[in-house]
Write an enzyme that holds these catalytic residues in place. Structure first.
Site, mmCIF file in Angstrom:
data_model
loop_
_atom_site.group_PDB
_atom_site.id
_atom_site.type_symbol
_atom_site.label_atom_id
_atom_site.label_comp_id
_atom_site.label_asym_id
_atom_site.label_seq_id
_atom_site.Cartn_x
_atom_site.Cartn_y
_atom_site.Cartn_z
ATOM 1 N N GLU A 88 0.822 -1.215 0.000
ATOM 2 C CA GLU A 88 0.000 0.000 0.000
ATOM 3 C C GLU A 88 0.850 1.257 0.000
ATOM 4 O OE1 GLU A 88 -3.004 0.605 3.140
ATOM 5 O OE2 GLU A 88 -3.262 -1.572 3.059
ATOM 6 N N CYS A 330 -2.673 2.455 7.887
ATOM 7 C CA CYS A 330 -1.851 1.625 7.003
ATOM 8 C C CYS A 330 -2.104 0.141 7.223
ATOM 9 C CB CYS A 330 -0.385 1.881 7.276
ATOM 10 S SG CYS A 330 0.090 3.515 6.829
#
Ligand code: SAH
Length: 348
Positions: A88, A330
């Site tokens: 990501e 995250c």
């Protein structure tokens, strides 16, 4: 498959020379990798050389799998690497310049209880070229807006993937690369004192952020596994040496967890610990994650904690949380996607 973004200009030069090509091809290739071009776009490179490159190297280390755009303009990208693993990265638009937050590992070994990235443990390190490709992709996607700042605050622990982190910094600051100033790079760490000092010795002059999150060892051990290995005192001492060597003020990251580390007594402990360190404290209200029952602290409490620190003479501010409507903290987008894939596979 190794991608071309892995190589410095010198390494590309050696590569083309070994293929019997003139040196200037390296500069051409570099321009293409930095622009995140696909082989179809290598129009100034002879077909035969492209074929040779294709058989050994990928043109791109990442491809976009999905993205989520938040109301505030933050974009969370989920990338697929050439071996199918996921990583990501986030684009964060600011009035004073845009940041890209990159991941440096698939998963994370650190096992901090509040963090989604470490939930499944560490799968593998990302190579320097894979870390770089996230930034290159976003720089191309957001060409109109531009990318001014890089933060290594995605999934993974940069200093536990030390060599690739240092090479990534070298690649992204290269004149013939994205040419981001070293001062505009932040590296965040859960705290590995020997690596913090090595980073300074290796010439890093960006911003170092320490994820401290608790001012005493007893409290830190409750939320961070790494606290079993290093004391907060050792960490702060290593930051002092980092500052002595680099002259760069460090950032202390402190997640505010309701009723756990947000009291006046905690502010006083923090003040005591940070005495004599040139730093700024970034207060981050906890972003709620699945499978974790820690409570966020109220906005009011966060500001009261900040004021308390300021009153004690500690420079601190409450970080504005961005993009939390874009799959939160995250690791969450990746976990959700991976879980959905697993569910689909077990359905079939
Ligand atoms: N692995 C790096 C970067 C982590 S992400 C490190 O350990 O520093 C950047 C910051 O967000 C870190 O300080 C991290 O501790 C924090 N963070 C992780 N999960 C969070 C959550 N659920 N809410 C708020 N901050 C979180």
């Amino acid at each position: 498959m190794t991608a071309l973004s892995e190589f410095t200009l010198d390494e590309l030069t050696a590569l083309v020379e070994a293929m019997g090509e003139p040196k200037y091809r390296a500069k051409q290739l570099m321009r293409h990798t930095v622009a995140f071009d696909s082989y179809d776009e290598y129009t100034d490179i002879p077909k035969a050389l492209i074929e040779k490159l294709k058989s050994q190297y990928a043109d791109r280390a990442v491809r976009e799998k999905t993205r989520v755009t938040a109301a505030d303009g933050a974009v969370r990208y989920l990338f697929e690497l050439t071996d199918g693993d996921l990583a990501e990265a986030v684009f964060l638009p600011h009035e004073y310049g845009n940041s890209v937050c990159v991941s440096c590992q698939v998963g994370c070994a650190m096992g901090c209880v509040f963090c989604a990235s470490g939930y499944y443990g560490l799968k593998r390190n990302l190579s320097a070229g894979e870390i770089l490709a996230q930034a290159l992709y976003i720089a191309r996607d957001k060409k109109a807006e531009g990318v001014n700042k890089i933060v290594m605050m995605g999934s993974g622990s940069p200093l536990a993937n030390y060599d690739n982190t240092v090479k990534f910094v070298r690649l992204i600051t290269a004149k013939d690369g994205l040419n981001i100033g070293m001062r505009s790079i932040s590296v965040s760490t859960c705290g590995l004192p020997d690596k913090i000092e090595r980073l300074a010795a290796d010439g890093f002059t960006g911003t170092l952020s320490l994820s401290l999150h608790a001012a005493t060892d007893a409290k830190r051990k409750k939320i961070m596994k790494i606290a079993e290995r290093y004391t907060v005192r050792e960490l702060i001492d290593s930051l002092k040496r980092f500052f002595e060597r680099t002259g760069r003020r460090v950032v202390i990251e402190y997640i505010l967890i309701g009723g756990f580390n947000d009291g006046d007594g905690d502010a006083a402990e923090l003040k005591k610990l940070l005495k004599g360190l040139c730093c700024h404290v970034n207060l981050i209200p906890l972003n709620p994650v699945e499978n974790c029952d820690l409570k966020p602290c109220s906005k009011k409490r966060a500001h009261a904690f900040c004021e308390k620190l300021n009153a004690l003479g500690v420079s601190a501010s409450v970080r504005r949380s961005m993009g939390s409507d874009a799959a939160g903290a995250c690791g969450q987008l990746k976990n959700r996607t991976a879980e959905a894939q697993r569910a689909k596979r077990s359905d079939a």
